[in-house]
Design a protein around this motif. Structure first.
Motif, PDB file in Angstrom:
ATOM      1  N   VAL A   1      -5.780  -2.284   1.781  1.00  0.00           N
ATOM      2  CA  VAL A   1      -6.870  -1.708   2.030  1.00  0.00           C
ATOM      3  C   VAL A   1      -7.888  -0.682   3.357  1.00  0.00           C
ATOM      4  O   VAL A   1      -8.037  -0.420   4.050  1.00  0.00           O
ATOM      5  CB  VAL A   1      -8.112  -2.164   1.814  1.00  0.00           C
ATOM      6  CG1 VAL A   1      -9.946  -1.580   1.898  1.00  0.00           C
ATOM      7  CG2 VAL A   1      -8.665  -2.744  -0.276  1.00  0.00           C
ATOM      8  N   ILE A   2      -7.996  -2.096   4.074  1.00  0.00           N
ATOM      9  CA  ILE A   2      -7.536  -1.843   5.658  1.00  0.00           C
ATOM     10  C   ILE A   2      -7.355  -0.917   6.675  1.00  0.00           C
ATOM     11  O   ILE A   2      -7.439   0.343   7.273  1.00  0.00           O
ATOM     12  CB  ILE A   2      -7.860  -3.377   6.333  1.00  0.00           C
ATOM     13  CG1 ILE A   2      -9.096  -4.578   6.583  1.00  0.00           C
ATOM     14  CG2 ILE A   2      -8.225  -2.912   7.916  1.00  0.00           C
ATOM     15  CD1 ILE A   2      -8.816  -5.198   6.836  1.00  0.00           C
ATOM     16  N   ALA A   3      -5.731  -1.526   6.214  1.00  0.00           N
ATOM     17  CA  ALA A   3      -4.807   0.281   6.331  1.00  0.00           C
ATOM     18  C   ALA A   3      -5.167   1.179   6.450  1.00  0.00           C
ATOM     19  O   ALA A   3      -5.344   2.410   6.931  1.00  0.00           O
ATOM     20  CB  ALA A   3      -3.689  -0.538   6.094  1.00  0.00           C
ATOM     21  N   ILE A   4      -5.107   1.733   4.666  1.00  0.00           N
ATOM     22  CA  ILE A   4      -5.355   2.638   4.309  1.00  0.00           C
ATOM     23  C   ILE A   4      -6.634   3.293   5.086  1.00  0.00           C
ATOM     24  O   ILE A   4      -7.507   4.654   5.498  1.00  0.00           O
ATOM     25  CB  ILE A   4      -6.061   2.996   2.797  1.00  0.00           C
ATOM     26  CG1 ILE A   4      -4.456   2.661   2.481  1.00  0.00           C
ATOM     27  CG2 ILE A   4      -6.135   4.229   2.228  1.00  0.00           C
ATOM     28  CD1 ILE A   4      -3.962   2.437   0.852  1.00  0.00           C
ATOM     29  N   SER A   5      -7.917   2.763   5.185  1.00  0.00           N
ATOM     30  CA  SER A   5      -9.553   2.589   5.645  1.00  0.00           C
ATOM     31  C   SER A   5      -9.400   3.420   7.135  1.00  0.00           C
ATOM     32  O   SER A   5      -9.865   4.875   7.973  1.00  0.00           O
ATOM     33  CB  SER A   5     -10.356   1.552   5.479  1.00  0.00           C
ATOM     34  OG  SER A   5     -11.127   1.407   4.195  1.00  0.00           O
TER      35      SER A   5
ATOM     36  N   ALA B   1       0.896  -1.315  -0.020  1.00  0.00           N
ATOM     37  CA  ALA B   1       0.000   0.205   0.044  1.00  0.00           C
ATOM     38  C   ALA B   1       1.207   1.091  -0.012  1.00  0.00           C
ATOM     39  O   ALA B   1       0.941   1.928  -1.285  1.00  0.00           O
ATOM     40  CB  ALA B   1      -0.896   0.024   1.318  1.00  0.00           C
ATOM     41  N   LEU B   2       1.563   1.063   0.782  1.00  0.00           N
ATOM     42  CA  LEU B   2       2.693   2.056   0.795  1.00  0.00           C
ATOM     43  C   LEU B   2       3.861   2.587  -0.154  1.00  0.00           C
ATOM     44  O   LEU B   2       3.703   3.696  -0.754  1.00  0.00           O
ATOM     45  CB  LEU B   2       4.299   2.025   2.342  1.00  0.00           C
ATOM     46  CG  LEU B   2       3.593   2.216   2.839  1.00  0.00           C
ATOM     47  CD1 LEU B   2       4.091   2.412   4.755  1.00  0.00           C
ATOM     48  CD2 LEU B   2       2.750   3.206   3.559  1.00  0.00           C
ATOM     49  N   HIS B   3       3.936   1.028  -1.421  1.00  0.00           N
ATOM     50  CA  HIS B   3       4.742   1.067  -2.288  1.00  0.00           C
ATOM     51  C   HIS B   3       3.381   2.506  -3.342  1.00  0.00           C
ATOM     52  O   HIS B   3       4.040   2.968  -4.521  1.00  0.00           O
ATOM     53  CB  HIS B   3       4.888   0.121  -3.063  1.00  0.00           C
ATOM     54  CG  HIS B   3       5.274  -0.221  -4.060  1.00  0.00           C
ATOM     55  ND1 HIS B   3       6.224   0.358  -4.377  1.00  0.00           N
ATOM     56  CD2 HIS B   3       4.741  -0.726  -5.444  1.00  0.00           C
ATOM     57  CE1 HIS B   3       5.916   0.460  -6.124  1.00  0.00           C
ATOM     58  NE2 HIS B   3       4.941  -0.469  -6.667  1.00  0.00           N
ATOM     59  N   TRP B   4       2.730   2.075  -3.901  1.00  0.00           N
ATOM     60  CA  TRP B   4       1.304   2.674  -4.608  1.00  0.00           C
ATOM     61  C   TRP B   4       1.313   3.512  -4.221  1.00  0.00           C
ATOM     62  O   TRP B   4       1.058   4.827  -5.111  1.00  0.00           O
ATOM     63  CB  TRP B   4       0.258   1.319  -4.759  1.00  0.00           C
ATOM     64  CG  TRP B   4       0.244   0.328  -5.350  1.00  0.00           C
ATOM     65  CD1 TRP B   4       1.259   0.142  -6.585  1.00  0.00           C
ATOM     66  CD2 TRP B   4      -0.560  -0.406  -4.873  1.00  0.00           C
ATOM     67  NE1 TRP B   4       1.509  -1.392  -6.711  1.00  0.00           N
ATOM     68  CE2 TRP B   4       0.189  -2.080  -6.038  1.00  0.00           C
ATOM     69  CE3 TRP B   4      -1.723  -1.053  -4.772  1.00  0.00           C
ATOM     70  CZ2 TRP B   4      -0.161  -3.161  -6.685  1.00  0.00           C
ATOM     71  CZ3 TRP B   4      -1.622  -2.397  -5.014  1.00  0.00           C
ATOM     72  CH2 TRP B   4      -1.234  -3.402  -5.639  1.00  0.00           C
TER      73      TRP B   4
END
Length: 303
Positions: free
Chosen positions: A185-189, A77-80
């Motif tokens: 998805v959960i982390a960004i949410s 997620a951090l990569h993207w």
């Protein structure tokens, strides 16, 4: 009739071409990097779940591996986020040129993950890559933030590759990918929910976050389905028929395809100083040579 190897080779070139188009889609999508990555991971995890359900794959993962999957999901997620963030603050050419250093970061991290000694030529290649980066920094100072984000993205990509290399033996690639994407998805949410609760009305889950234009929806669906779910599943299939060197060499064509596509789509906006292309060529040539030497060494060990 084409052989399975040739068909796989041509198919893999199409897949790498699709990966190159990912950066162009990121520039075409009007929303910021955070909602873009959230939507991409949510939609892609949904598509991959449907694939798993259709193929009736076992989704069980050993509890000991769950924590590693969660870490890997946060890293991708951090990569993207940094990848699309770099595109938003600079352009596609800068981002892809810097992303090509990911293969080199992998060669540096590999000895740490797999506890082997560093190879002398890898240190020399590191200095050459730094020279290429210096040329890019020197001529493209206005894109300094994009260059930094691109380097961070490349490093995170290398870390993610190392972690996945250890996970792949314990579950199907599609199952691993689903858990990683859904974890992202959960982390960004959670981050967006925290921002919303903290009282910042301009960010987080607000009305604007869920108000997307029809063109953004179209590009996001292409990004999540074709460029993420399909490309990942198809790449796993074709790699069974290709040598490591062919895979490495073809993947390194991603920035070339991406920069070419960006120039076709965006025209002069993507045109850079000649020195930029010199620096990018130095980095790409070093990465390819490093991959060639590593693959040749592995083949010699097997023979």
């Amino acid at each position: 009739m084409l052989s399975d190897k040739l068909k796989s080779y041509l198919h893999f070139h199409v897949i790498v071409f699709i990966w190159g188009f990912t950066a162009v889609l990121g520039a075409l999508i009007s929303i910021d990097a955070v909602p873009l990555v959230w939507y991409r991971m949510l939609l892609a995890s949904g598509f991959i779940f449907l694939w798993i359900w259709w193929k009736k794959k076992n989704m069980r993962v050993a509890p000991k591996k769950l924590l590693i999957l969660i870490i890997a999901g946060i890293i991708i997620a951090l990569h993207w986020l940094t990848f699309f963030g770099a595109i938003k603050v600079s352009n596609v050419s800068i981002t892809l040129a810097l992303l090509s250093t990911g293969a080199f970061f992998t060669s540096i991290l590999e000895p740490l993950f797999y506890k082997r000694k560093f190879v002398g030529y890898e240190i020399i290649f590191g200095l050459i890559v730094m020279a290429g980066l210096y040329i890019i920094f020197k001529v493209e100072t206005e894109y300094a933030l994009g260059i930094i984000l691109g380097l961070i993205s490349a490093f995170l990509s290398a870390v993610f590759t190392m972690i996945n290399g250890k996970l792949i033996a314990h579950a199907a690639p599609s199952v691993i990918s689903f858990y990683e994407l859904f974890t992202g998805v959960i982390a960004i949410s959670l981050y967006l929910a925290f921002v919303t609760v903290s009282g910042d009305g301009n960010t987080g889950f607000n009305r604007e976050f869920f108000s997307l234009s029809s063109s953004d929806w179209m590009y996001l669906l292409i990004l999540a389905s074709v460029c993420t779910a399909y490309a990942f599943i198809a790449s796993v299939a074709v790699m069974k028929h290709l040598s490591p060197y062919t895979i490495m060499l073809t993947i390194n064509l991603e920035p070339v395809y991406g920069i070419f596509l960006a120039f076709l789509v965006f025209g002069s906006k993507e045109q850079m100083n000649p020195q930029f292309y010199y620096g990018a060529a130095i980095i790409l040539a070093t990465v390819i040579l490093n991959g060639y030497l590593k693959t040749k060494k592995k083949i010699n060990k097997l023979s």
